[in-house]
Design a protein around this motif. Sequence first.
Motif, PDB file in Angstrom:
ATOM      1  N   ARG A 177       2.791  -5.195  11.302  1.00 46.65           N
ATOM      2  CA  ARG A 177       2.747  -3.728  10.496  1.00 46.65           C
ATOM      3  C   ARG A 177       1.425  -3.792   9.884  1.00 46.65           C
ATOM      4  O   ARG A 177       0.754  -2.666   9.823  1.00 46.65           O
ATOM      5  CB  ARG A 177       3.714  -3.850   9.486  1.00 46.65           C
ATOM      6  CG  ARG A 177       4.041  -2.470   8.748  1.00 46.65           C
ATOM      7  CD  ARG A 177       4.573  -2.518   7.462  1.00 46.65           C
ATOM      8  NE  ARG A 177       3.837  -3.453   6.613  1.00 46.65           N
ATOM      9  CZ  ARG A 177       4.374  -3.972   5.246  1.00 46.65           C
ATOM     10  NH1 ARG A 177       5.582  -3.386   4.990  1.00 46.65           N
ATOM     11  NH2 ARG A 177       3.688  -5.000   4.645  1.00 46.65           N
ATOM     12  N   GLN A 182       0.076   4.701  12.895  1.00 43.62           N
ATOM     13  CA  GLN A 182       0.616   4.794  11.541  1.00 43.62           C
ATOM     14  C   GLN A 182       2.106   4.947  12.112  1.00 43.62           C
ATOM     15  O   GLN A 182       2.905   4.279  11.464  1.00 43.62           O
ATOM     16  CB  GLN A 182       0.296   6.073  10.904  1.00 43.62           C
ATOM     17  CG  GLN A 182       1.045   6.203   9.544  1.00 43.62           C
ATOM     18  CD  GLN A 182       0.821   5.043   8.707  1.00 43.62           C
ATOM     19  OE1 GLN A 182      -0.453   4.838   8.510  1.00 43.62           O
ATOM     20  NE2 GLN A 182       1.764   4.410   7.995  1.00 43.62           N
ATOM     21  N   GLU A 183       2.525   5.374  13.190  1.00 43.56           N
ATOM     22  CA  GLU A 183       3.786   5.468  13.621  1.00 43.56           C
ATOM     23  C   GLU A 183       3.978   4.039  13.969  1.00 43.56           C
ATOM     24  O   GLU A 183       5.287   3.672  13.907  1.00 43.56           O
ATOM     25  CB  GLU A 183       3.991   6.396  14.908  1.00 43.56           C
ATOM     26  CG  GLU A 183       3.783   7.701  14.540  1.00 43.56           C
ATOM     27  CD  GLU A 183       3.807   8.650  15.693  1.00 43.56           C
ATOM     28  OE1 GLU A 183       3.688   8.108  16.926  1.00 43.56           O
ATOM     29  OE2 GLU A 183       3.868   9.956  15.678  1.00 43.56           O
ATOM     30  N   LYS A 184       3.342   3.231  14.654  1.00 47.40           N
ATOM     31  CA  LYS A 184       3.574   1.915  15.153  1.00 47.40           C
ATOM     32  C   LYS A 184       3.769   0.992  13.855  1.00 47.40           C
ATOM     33  O   LYS A 184       4.698   0.059  13.830  1.00 47.40           O
ATOM     34  CB  LYS A 184       2.449   1.471  16.105  1.00 47.40           C
ATOM     35  CG  LYS A 184       2.376   2.096  17.473  1.00 47.40           C
ATOM     36  CD  LYS A 184       1.381   1.079  18.202  1.00 47.40           C
ATOM     37  CE  LYS A 184       2.101   0.010  18.552  1.00 47.40           C
ATOM     38  NZ  LYS A 184       1.256  -0.949  19.871  1.00 47.40           N
ATOM     39  N   ALA A 185       3.049   1.108  12.749  1.00 44.11           N
ATOM     40  CA  ALA A 185       3.342   0.231  11.647  1.00 44.11           C
ATOM     41  C   ALA A 185       4.608   0.766  11.143  1.00 44.11           C
ATOM     42  O   ALA A 185       5.132  -0.130  10.509  1.00 44.11           O
ATOM     43  CB  ALA A 185       2.065   0.873  10.661  1.00 44.11           C
ATOM     44  N   ASP A 186       4.789   1.967  11.056  1.00 44.30           N
ATOM     45  CA  ASP A 186       6.348   2.577  10.430  1.00 44.30           C
ATOM     46  C   ASP A 186       7.336   1.873  11.311  1.00 44.30           C
ATOM     47  O   ASP A 186       8.303   1.140  10.371  1.00 44.30           O
ATOM     48  CB  ASP A 186       6.349   3.847  10.536  1.00 44.30           C
ATOM     49  CG  ASP A 186       5.302   4.476   9.420  1.00 44.30           C
ATOM     50  OD1 ASP A 186       4.760   3.820   8.604  1.00 44.30           O
ATOM     51  OD2 ASP A 186       4.986   5.731   9.597  1.00 44.30           O
ATOM     52  N   ARG A 187       7.074   1.640  12.618  1.00 46.24           N
ATOM     53  CA  ARG A 187       8.249   1.274  13.374  1.00 46.24           C
ATOM     54  C   ARG A 187       8.174  -0.502  13.263  1.00 46.24           C
ATOM     55  O   ARG A 187       9.304  -0.999  13.131  1.00 46.24           O
ATOM     56  CB  ARG A 187       7.966   1.352  14.746  1.00 46.24           C
ATOM     57  CG  ARG A 187       8.453   2.887  15.181  1.00 46.24           C
ATOM     58  CD  ARG A 187       8.463   2.864  17.061  1.00 46.24           C
ATOM     59  NE  ARG A 187       7.473   2.431  17.508  1.00 46.24           N
ATOM     60  CZ  ARG A 187       6.341   3.266  17.828  1.00 46.24           C
ATOM     61  NH1 ARG A 187       6.263   4.707  17.535  1.00 46.24           N
ATOM     62  NH2 ARG A 187       5.227   2.758  18.382  1.00 46.24           N
ATOM     63  N   LYS A 188       7.221  -1.133  13.020  1.00 44.29           N
ATOM     64  CA  LYS A 188       7.262  -2.596  12.717  1.00 44.29           C
ATOM     65  C   LYS A 188       7.943  -2.726  11.133  1.00 44.29           C
ATOM     66  O   LYS A 188       8.637  -3.930  11.049  1.00 44.29           O
ATOM     67  CB  LYS A 188       6.013  -3.217  12.553  1.00 44.29           C
ATOM     68  CG  LYS A 188       5.420  -3.263  14.160  1.00 44.29           C
ATOM     69  CD  LYS A 188       6.315  -3.877  14.978  1.00 44.29           C
ATOM     70  CE  LYS A 188       5.759  -4.084  16.370  1.00 44.29           C
ATOM     71  NZ  LYS A 188       6.457  -4.981  17.303  1.00 44.29           N
ATOM     72  N   GLU A 189       7.832  -1.804  10.420  1.00 39.15           N
ATOM     73  CA  GLU A 189       8.498  -2.233   9.082  1.00 39.15           C
ATOM     74  C   GLU A 189       9.925  -1.987   9.139  1.00 39.15           C
ATOM     75  O   GLU A 189      10.581  -2.737   8.498  1.00 39.15           O
ATOM     76  CB  GLU A 189       7.729  -1.058   8.164  1.00 39.15           C
ATOM     77  CG  GLU A 189       8.449  -1.260   6.794  1.00 39.15           C
ATOM     78  CD  GLU A 189       7.686  -0.222   5.619  1.00 39.15           C
ATOM     79  OE1 GLU A 189       8.023  -0.531   4.402  1.00 39.15           O
ATOM     80  OE2 GLU A 189       6.733   0.356   6.038  1.00 39.15           O
ATOM     81  N   GLU A 190      10.409  -1.062  10.058  1.00 40.89           N
ATOM     82  CA  GLU A 190      11.822  -0.719  10.187  1.00 40.89           C
ATOM     83  C   GLU A 190      12.316  -2.095  10.910  1.00 40.89           C
ATOM     84  O   GLU A 190      13.492  -2.483  10.470  1.00 40.89           O
ATOM     85  CB  GLU A 190      12.076   0.474  10.986  1.00 40.89           C
ATOM     86  CG  GLU A 190      11.667   1.642  10.216  1.00 40.89           C
ATOM     87  CD  GLU A 190      12.443   2.071   9.194  1.00 40.89           C
ATOM     88  OE1 GLU A 190      13.645   1.673   9.004  1.00 40.89           O
ATOM     89  OE2 GLU A 190      11.948   2.641   7.928  1.00 40.89           O
ATOM     90  N   LYS A 249      -2.560   8.748  13.638  1.00 35.91           N
ATOM     91  CA  LYS A 249      -1.520   8.886  13.723  1.00 35.91           C
ATOM     92  C   LYS A 249      -0.644   7.985  14.674  1.00 35.91           C
ATOM     93  O   LYS A 249       0.613   7.640  14.313  1.00 35.91           O
ATOM     94  CB  LYS A 249      -1.393  10.490  14.289  1.00 35.91           C
ATOM     95  CG  LYS A 249       0.326  10.795  14.200  1.00 35.91           C
ATOM     96  CD  LYS A 249       0.263  12.458  14.845  1.00 35.91           C
ATOM     97  CE  LYS A 249       2.012  12.749  14.951  1.00 35.91           C
ATOM     98  NZ  LYS A 249       1.839  14.177  15.467  1.00 35.91           N
ATOM     99  N   GLN A 284      -1.559  -1.076   9.650  1.00 42.43           N
ATOM    100  CA  GLN A 284      -1.967  -0.482   8.694  1.00 42.43           C
ATOM    101  C   GLN A 284      -3.428  -0.602   8.235  1.00 42.43           C
ATOM    102  O   GLN A 284      -4.016   0.142   7.828  1.00 42.43           O
ATOM    103  CB  GLN A 284      -1.053  -1.087   7.618  1.00 42.43           C
ATOM    104  CG  GLN A 284      -1.126   0.016   6.430  1.00 42.43           C
ATOM    105  CD  GLN A 284      -0.556   1.259   6.682  1.00 42.43           C
ATOM    106  OE1 GLN A 284       0.511   1.571   7.337  1.00 42.43           O
ATOM    107  NE2 GLN A 284      -1.210   2.415   6.151  1.00 42.43           N
TER     108      GLN A 284
END
Length: 228
Positions: free
Chosen positions: A65, A36-44, A33, A69
Motif C-alpha cells: 500500500r 490509488q485504487e490499488k493502495a486502497d485495496r491493499k489497506e483493506e 486513480k 501511495q
Amino acid sequence: MRLFGKPKVNPNQTQETIARLRQTIEMLEKRQKFLQEKADRKEEEAKLMVSKKKKREALLCLKQRNTYQTEVNKLQGTFDTLSTQIFALENAKMNEEILNSMRSGAQHLKSLQNNLTVDKVDDILEEIQTQMEVHQEISNAISQPLGNQLEDEDELLRELAELEQEDLDAQLLKVNSPPTKEPQIKFPEVASKTKVEVSSKEEDEYRALEESLAILESTNKTCFIGHD
C-alpha cells in the motif's frame, strides 16, 4: 543556429505545447486513480489479515500500500507542475495577444497621424475661421433690404414721429383747457335717506286720515240708531 536575437515563437507551437501538456495530465490522472485504487485495496487486505491474525501477510499488504501511495503522491506533484506550466503558457499567450493588439493600434494611430502636424492643424483652423467670416458677410449682405425699402422705411418713421407728436399735443391741450361747467356733486346716500323719510311721513298722515274717517262713521251710526 541563431547568433543574434531570440528565436521567434510560432503561435501554433504554443497551442500544440499546451495540448500535449493537457494530454499528459489526463494520462497522469488515470494512472493516479488506478494506483490509488490499488493502495486502497491493499489497506483493506491488511485489515482482513489482521482480523485473521495473520500478522506477516498484513505487514506485506501495508508495505505494498505504501509503495502505491508513494507513487500516487509523486504523480500528484507532477500533475501540479504540469498544471502550473499550462497556466503560465496560457497567460503568456494572452499577454502576447494583448501586446500584439496594442502594437497594431499604435501602428495604425501612427499611420493616421503621419500626414498631420501642428502647423497643418493651425492652417486648417485658420481656413475654417476665414470661411466662417465670409459666410457671415454673405449672410449679412443677403439680409439687407433693397434701396426702395430703405426709403419707404424712412418715410414710415417720419410719419410715425408726426403721429406721436400729434398725440402728445392732444394730451397737453386736455391738461391745459379749463373746465366748461362746475361739476355736479351728488349725494346719493343723503337723497335716498330724504326720500325714505318723506315716504314714511305720507304713510303716517294717510293712516291717521283713515282712522278719523272710521271714528266719524261709527259716530254717525250711533246717532242714527238713537233717533229711531
